[in-house]
Design a protein around this motif. Structure first.
Motif, PDB file in Angstrom:
ATOM      1  N   VAL A   1      -6.962   6.472   0.225  1.00 20.46           N
ATOM      2  CA  VAL A   1      -5.776   7.305   0.395  1.00 20.46           C
ATOM      3  C   VAL A   1      -6.260   8.589   1.046  1.00 20.46           C
ATOM      4  O   VAL A   1      -7.072   9.309   0.471  1.00 20.46           O
ATOM      5  CB  VAL A   1      -5.081   7.579  -0.951  1.00 20.46           C
ATOM      6  CG1 VAL A   1      -3.907   8.523  -0.763  1.00 20.46           C
ATOM      7  CG2 VAL A   1      -4.633   6.268  -1.588  1.00 20.46           C
ATOM      8  N   GLU A   2      -5.782   8.835   2.268  1.00 20.16           N
ATOM      9  CA  GLU A   2      -6.261   9.993   3.011  1.00 20.16           C
ATOM     10  C   GLU A   2      -5.536  11.267   2.600  1.00 20.16           C
ATOM     11  O   GLU A   2      -6.143  12.202   2.148  1.00 20.16           O
ATOM     12  CB  GLU A   2      -6.148   9.733   4.510  1.00 20.16           C
ATOM     13  CG  GLU A   2      -7.076   8.612   4.934  1.00 20.16           C
ATOM     14  CD  GLU A   2      -7.157   8.432   6.422  1.00 20.16           C
ATOM     15  OE1 GLU A   2      -6.109   8.521   7.101  1.00 20.16           O
ATOM     16  OE2 GLU A   2      -8.269   8.203   6.897  1.00 20.16           O
TER      17      GLU A   2
ATOM     18  N   GLU B   1      -4.553  12.605  -3.921  1.00 20.20           N
ATOM     19  CA  GLU B   1      -5.278  12.391  -2.673  1.00 20.20           C
ATOM     20  C   GLU B   1      -6.758  12.294  -3.010  1.00 20.20           C
ATOM     21  O   GLU B   1      -7.355  13.251  -3.475  1.00 20.20           O
ATOM     22  CB  GLU B   1      -5.027  13.542  -1.704  1.00 20.20           C
ATOM     23  CG  GLU B   1      -3.569  13.652  -1.306  1.00 20.20           C
ATOM     24  CD  GLU B   1      -3.278  14.907  -0.512  1.00 20.20           C
ATOM     25  OE1 GLU B   1      -4.217  15.601  -0.096  1.00 20.20           O
ATOM     26  OE2 GLU B   1      -2.086  15.198  -0.324  1.00 20.20           O
TER      27      GLU B   1
ATOM     28  N   LEU C   1       0.824  -1.216   0.000  1.00 19.82           N
ATOM     29  CA  LEU C   1       0.000   0.000   0.000  1.00 19.82           C
ATOM     30  C   LEU C   1       0.859   1.268   0.000  1.00 19.82           C
ATOM     31  O   LEU C   1       0.452   2.288  -0.552  1.00 19.82           O
ATOM     32  CB  LEU C   1      -0.960  -0.016   1.190  1.00 19.82           C
ATOM     33  CG  LEU C   1      -2.043  -1.099   1.109  1.00 19.82           C
ATOM     34  CD1 LEU C   1      -2.841  -1.142   2.401  1.00 19.82           C
ATOM     35  CD2 LEU C   1      -2.949  -0.881  -0.083  1.00 19.82           C
TER      36      LEU C   1
ATOM     37  N   ASP D   1       1.390   2.729  -3.358  1.00 18.08           N
ATOM     38  CA  ASP D   1       0.211   3.283  -4.028  1.00 18.08           C
ATOM     39  C   ASP D   1      -0.199   2.430  -5.234  1.00 18.08           C
ATOM     40  O   ASP D   1       0.077   2.775  -6.381  1.00 18.08           O
ATOM     41  CB  ASP D   1       0.450   4.733  -4.452  1.00 18.08           C
ATOM     42  CG  ASP D   1      -0.855   5.466  -4.743  1.00 18.08           C
ATOM     43  OD1 ASP D   1      -1.925   4.822  -4.772  1.00 18.08           O
ATOM     44  OD2 ASP D   1      -0.799   6.688  -4.950  1.00 18.08           O
TER      45      ASP D   1
ATOM     46  N   ARG E   1      -2.857   2.034  -6.772  1.00 21.24           N
ATOM     47  CA  ARG E   1      -3.974   2.481  -7.609  1.00 21.24           C
ATOM     48  C   ARG E   1      -3.512   2.636  -9.060  1.00 21.24           C
ATOM     49  O   ARG E   1      -2.325   2.586  -9.361  1.00 21.24           O
ATOM     50  CB  ARG E   1      -4.512   3.820  -7.085  1.00 21.24           C
ATOM     51  CG  ARG E   1      -5.052   3.717  -5.669  1.00 21.24           C
ATOM     52  CD  ARG E   1      -5.476   5.052  -5.138  1.00 21.24           C
ATOM     53  NE  ARG E   1      -4.314   5.942  -5.041  1.00 21.24           N
ATOM     54  CZ  ARG E   1      -4.391   7.261  -4.943  1.00 21.24           C
ATOM     55  NH1 ARG E   1      -5.561   7.858  -4.935  1.00 21.24           N
ATOM     56  NH2 ARG E   1      -3.301   7.994  -4.845  1.00 21.24           N
TER      57      ARG E   1
ATOM     58  N   PHE F   1      -9.308  -0.009   0.699  1.00 22.16           N
ATOM     59  CA  PHE F   1      -8.546   1.069   1.334  1.00 22.16           C
ATOM     60  C   PHE F   1      -8.874   2.408   0.692  1.00 22.16           C
ATOM     61  O   PHE F   1      -9.442   2.471  -0.390  1.00 22.16           O
ATOM     62  CB  PHE F   1      -7.041   0.792   1.229  1.00 22.16           C
ATOM     63  CG  PHE F   1      -6.509   0.800  -0.180  1.00 22.16           C
ATOM     64  CD1 PHE F   1      -5.922   1.941  -0.717  1.00 22.16           C
ATOM     65  CD2 PHE F   1      -6.597  -0.329  -0.983  1.00 22.16           C
ATOM     66  CE1 PHE F   1      -5.432   1.947  -2.011  1.00 22.16           C
ATOM     67  CE2 PHE F   1      -6.111  -0.332  -2.279  1.00 22.16           C
ATOM     68  CZ  PHE F   1      -5.529   0.813  -2.796  1.00 22.16           C
TER      69      PHE F   1
ATOM     70  N   SER G   1      -9.541  10.773  -0.856  1.00 22.99           N
ATOM     71  CA  SER G   1     -10.017  10.057   0.320  1.00 22.99           C
ATOM     72  C   SER G   1     -11.439   9.544   0.192  1.00 22.99           C
ATOM     73  O   SER G   1     -11.828   8.627   0.891  1.00 22.99           O
ATOM     74  CB  SER G   1      -9.903  10.941   1.559  1.00 22.99           C
ATOM     75  OG  SER G   1     -10.710  12.073   1.410  1.00 22.99           O
TER      76      SER G   1
ATOM     77  N   VAL H   1      -2.349   5.767   3.672  1.00 28.37           N
ATOM     78  CA  VAL H   1      -3.451   4.885   3.316  1.00 28.37           C
ATOM     79  C   VAL H   1      -4.133   4.362   4.570  1.00 28.37           C
ATOM     80  O   VAL H   1      -3.477   4.039   5.559  1.00 28.37           O
ATOM     81  CB  VAL H   1      -2.912   3.693   2.492  1.00 28.37           C
ATOM     82  CG1 VAL H   1      -3.981   2.662   2.236  1.00 28.37           C
ATOM     83  CG2 VAL H   1      -2.322   4.188   1.197  1.00 28.37           C
ATOM     84  N   LYS H   2      -5.446   4.275   4.514  1.00 24.85           N
ATOM     85  CA  LYS H   2      -6.214   3.692   5.610  1.00 24.85           C
ATOM     86  C   LYS H   2      -6.939   2.469   5.066  1.00 24.85           C
ATOM     87  O   LYS H   2      -7.690   2.557   4.085  1.00 24.85           O
ATOM     88  CB  LYS H   2      -7.232   4.691   6.150  1.00 24.85           C
ATOM     89  CG  LYS H   2      -8.096   4.124   7.251  1.00 24.85           C
ATOM     90  CD  LYS H   2      -9.098   5.140   7.744  1.00 24.85           C
ATOM     91  CE  LYS H   2      -9.940   4.538   8.866  1.00 24.85           C
ATOM     92  NZ  LYS H   2     -10.957   5.506   9.331  1.00 24.85           N
TER      93      LYS H   2
END
Length: 102
Positions: free
Chosen positions: A69-70, A50, A37, A40, A42, A67, A52, A76-77
């Motif tokens: 991305v904050e 970003e 993670l 990234d 994605r 997850f 979120s 990452v959360k």
């Protein structure tokens, strides 16, 4: 919350043969996911931005990791870790590890 979900997935054998209770699989899987993670995963179009509000998912062994991305500071959360039964329907496997896109 996500840690508990990951623990349950390891206990249920969804991350076998690489991550099991016998080989400290919970911590090893968490470390591996943190590394993945952090890179990234994605799409190229979204990478580095970003976003979120948009959840993303990736398949890790036989689980789906959702997850967001904050921001660059928080990173990452992980929202959830669940069995990826539907996503893996009909997938080939090698040594118990699913092969997608084959």
């Amino acid at each position: 919350e996500a840690r508990s979900a990951l623990e349950q997935c390891v206990k249920r054998g969804y991350l076998k043969p690489l991550y099991t209770e016998a080989n400290d699989g919970i911590n090893a899987a968490q470390n591996t996911l943190s590394e993945v993670l952090a890179q990234d995963p994605r799409s190229l179009k979204c990478r580095g931005s970003e976003s979120s509000c948009d959840p993303y998912a990736l398949i890790f062994c036989k689980v789906s990791v959702t997850f967001v991305v904050e921001d660059k500071e928080q990173g990452v959360k992980v929202l959830d870790v669940i069995e990826a039964k539907a996503q893996l329907e009909g997938a080939l496997s090698a040594d118990g590890v699913p092969l997608l896109g084959v």
